[in-house]
Design an enzyme around this catalytic site. Structure first.
Site, mmCIF file in Angstrom:
data_model
loop_
_atom_site.group_PDB
_atom_site.id
_atom_site.type_symbol
_atom_site.label_atom_id
_atom_site.label_comp_id
_atom_site.label_asym_id
_atom_site.label_seq_id
_atom_site.Cartn_x
_atom_site.Cartn_y
_atom_site.Cartn_z
ATOM 1 N N ALA A 84 0.818 -1.217 0.000
ATOM 2 C CA ALA A 84 0.000 0.000 0.000
ATOM 3 C C ALA A 84 0.853 1.270 0.000
ATOM 4 O O ALA A 84 0.431 2.292 -0.535
ATOM 5 C CB ALA A 84 -0.962 0.002 1.186
ATOM 6 N N ASN A 164 -5.934 3.418 10.323
ATOM 7 C CA ASN A 164 -5.121 2.334 10.878
ATOM 8 C C ASN A 164 -4.894 2.445 12.384
ATOM 9 O O ASN A 164 -4.595 1.458 13.034
ATOM 10 C CB ASN A 164 -3.769 2.253 10.155
ATOM 11 C CG ASN A 164 -3.119 3.607 9.997
ATOM 12 O OD1 ASN A 164 -3.657 4.498 9.342
ATOM 13 N ND2 ASN A 164 -1.960 3.787 10.608
ATOM 14 N N ALA A 213 -1.767 -6.962 0.709
ATOM 15 C CA ALA A 213 -2.082 -8.345 1.106
ATOM 16 C C ALA A 213 -1.864 -8.610 2.589
ATOM 17 O O ALA A 213 -2.623 -9.348 3.212
ATOM 18 C CB ALA A 213 -1.243 -9.327 0.280
ATOM 19 N N HIS A 214 -0.829 -7.993 3.184
ATOM 20 C CA HIS A 214 -0.469 -8.423 4.549
ATOM 21 C C HIS A 214 -1.412 -7.898 5.627
ATOM 22 O O HIS A 214 -1.288 -8.276 6.789
ATOM 23 C CB HIS A 214 0.991 -8.074 4.872
ATOM 24 C CG HIS A 214 1.282 -6.646 5.211
ATOM 25 N ND1 HIS A 214 1.374 -6.209 6.514
ATOM 26 C CD2 HIS A 214 1.519 -5.565 4.435
ATOM 27 C CE1 HIS A 214 1.676 -4.920 6.512
ATOM 28 N NE2 HIS A 214 1.763 -4.497 5.268
ATOM 29 N N CYS A 339 7.117 4.858 20.646
ATOM 30 C CA CYS A 339 8.152 4.552 21.633
ATOM 31 C C CYS A 339 9.514 4.343 20.984
ATOM 32 O O CYS A 339 10.528 4.271 21.669
ATOM 33 C CB CYS A 339 7.784 3.294 22.404
ATOM 34 S SG CYS A 339 6.233 3.446 23.260
HETATM 35 C C1 LIG Z 1 -0.393 -0.764 6.422
HETATM 36 C C2 LIG Z 1 -0.920 0.431 5.765
HETATM 37 C C3 LIG Z 1 -0.237 1.041 4.699
HETATM 38 C C4 LIG Z 1 1.110 0.543 4.224
HETATM 39 O O1 LIG Z 1 0.978 -0.691 3.595
HETATM 40 P P1 LIG Z 1 2.285 -1.542 3.215
HETATM 41 O O2 LIG Z 1 1.747 -2.632 2.369
HETATM 42 O O3 LIG Z 1 2.831 -2.004 4.523
HETATM 43 O O4 LIG Z 1 3.204 -0.644 2.487
HETATM 44 C C5 LIG Z 1 -0.806 2.139 4.107
HETATM 45 N N1 LIG Z 1 -1.980 2.632 4.514
HETATM 46 C C6 LIG Z 1 -2.659 2.090 5.541
HETATM 47 C C7 LIG Z 1 -3.959 2.682 5.953
HETATM 48 C C8 LIG Z 1 -2.147 0.982 6.190
HETATM 49 O O5 LIG Z 1 -2.824 0.464 7.216
#
Ligand SMILES: *Cc1c(COP(=O)(O)O)cnc(C)c1O
Length: 415
Positions: A84, A164, A213-214, A339
């Site tokens: 992302a 997030n 994906a993760h 932290c």
């Molecule tokens: C985790 C996250 C990202 C970053 O995604 P990656 O695949 O780890 O680069 C971007 N935006 C939001 C809202 C996320 O939760």
């Protein structure tokens, strides 16, 4: 105490409640991916032999699975990326660079992910201007403020689906409608949304959508950007130049095992989303009710009504943030202070909600997920209760609160 011991016996420690940071790869996803590391290793761009044609077909299937997960009609609209972060950068910089003749103004929100905020900061150094919309204490944007911020120079509005840190869901369909009316492109970072809430690019009238994906029980290192091809046809300037993969939008040999896994993860996440949302909401309510039943002076950060089901961010007054985190070290969660840095900076997201530094430092983000059980939630409630009570017993402030002293009237300096 013995109750805590019983609850501890029922779970495997440490507990994982940080599913906003990343998720465990689902065994079904891992199984789908493995053959593409061994026998099926062809380059998906090698059309001259069966090795390449096999992996090309696997990528086509994954592309369709990933497109279906967000309600996209044409699978040609998916661009595979490394995650992302890359998708956010490709969308924002790609649009800005392609449409700079149309205007130099972008709009986003103060509580977006760093990848979105920093992409805008990079564009500002090139001469673009960004409006960072503020949010209310519920974490949501004000549509009238968005409407007022759009000018004839505005080329892109970027608003995330699910935050997030606090899990709040922005009014996406209303934002999409407004952008459409004003002829401005709408980009949505949906990394925390796919598989958690229904995601539909048509219902939201979004033009570009990023996901990864993760965060949906797939592997790290693969994501996608969906780009609308019709009404309007969105054009982008690529970040990478090279072999012209992904219709020239993302050159580089396709990561076939990761892409296959992403497809499988997306299909499972969306298929199971309706039941999973009910289950996660019940677990979250159990967690919140449990904590509220045991402890006073606890504050939920962000709207509870507009929120992703597995997400809970709470602050505990009259405890010290670091001690709290250390006290619950057998539960993997995130806190509202970074932290990692020497100075304990409170979270910019909580700051934007108007949460004070003290409460931001004692905030905990619980991210419940596919593998979270009721027993784990019960243990977390008992453990957090025990630690918060212990810390409060040591706190002079807490003693004053117990004696009924209104802390806001105390003259701390003694003058
Ligand atoms: C985790 C996250 C990202 C970053 O995604 P990656 O695949 O780890 O680069 C971007 N935006 C939001 C809202 C996320 O939760």
């Amino acid at each position: 105490m013995s109750q805590l011991a019983d609850l501890r016996a029922a779970v495997k420690l440490p507990l994982y409640m940080d599913n906003h940071a990343t998720t465990r790869c689902d065994p079904r996803v891992l199984a789908a991916m493995l053959p593409y590391f061994s026998e099926d290793y062809g380059n998906a761009a090698s059309r001259t032999h069966v090795f390449g044609r096999t992996t090309e077909a696997a990528v086509d299937k994954a592309r369709a699975q990933v497109a279906a997960a967000i309600g996209a009609s044409a699978d040609r609209e998916i661009v595979f990326t490394s995650g992302a972060t890359e998708s956010d950068n490709l969308a924002i910089k790609g649009v800005a660079h392609m449409y700079r003749d149309k205007g130099d103004h972008l709009i986003t929100v103060a509580t977006e992910h760093k990848a979105v905020l920093d992409a805008h900061h990079a564009l500002e150094r090139e001469g673009f201007r960004t409006t960072f919309l503020q949010v209310g204490s519920d974490g949501l944007i004000n549509l009238e403020e968005l409407r007022a911020a759009i000018t004839d120079q505005t080329i892109l509005v970027s608003v995330m689906a699910v935050n997030n840190e606090i899990g709040v869901v922005q009014p996406l369909a209303e934002i999409g409608k407004l952008c459409k009316e004003r002829g401005v492109l709408f980009f949505c970072d949906a990394a925390q949304a796919v598989g958690k809430i229904p995601v539909d690019v048509e219902a939201w009238q979004v033009d570009l959508l990023a996901f990864t994906a993760h965060k949906m029980y797939g592997p790290k290192g693969v994501g996608a950007l969906w780009v609308r091809r019709k009404a309007p046809r969105v054009r982008l300037e690529p970040l990478f130049h090279g072999g012209g993969h992904e219709r020239g939008l993302r050159s580089g040999t396709l990561a076939v095992p990761l892409i296959v896994a992403f497809g499988e993860a997306a299909e499972i996440a969306v298929r199971e989303q309706p039941q999973e949302a009910v289950r996660l909401l019940a677990l979250r309510e159990r967690l919140l009710k449990g904590l509220q039943g045991n402890l006073e002076h606890l504050y939920v950060n962000g709207s509870l009504d507009h929120r992703s089901p597995g997400s809970l961010n709470v602050s505990f007054a009259y405890v010290e943030g670091e001690s709290l985190l250390m006290g619950i070290s057998d539960i993997a969660v995130s806190s509202g202070s970074a932290c990692t840095s020497a100075s304990l900076e409170p979270s910019y997201v909580l700051k934007a909600l108007g949460v004070g530094d003290e409460l931001a430092h004692t905030s905990i983000r619980f991210g419940l997920g596919r593998f979270t059980t009721e027993a784990e939630v019960d243990y977390a409630v008992a453990r957090v209760t025990e630690v918060v009570n212990r810390l409060r017993e040591m706190s002079p402030l807490w003693e004053m609160v117990q004696e009924g002293i209104d802390l806001s009237t105390v003259n701390w300096t003694g003058h």
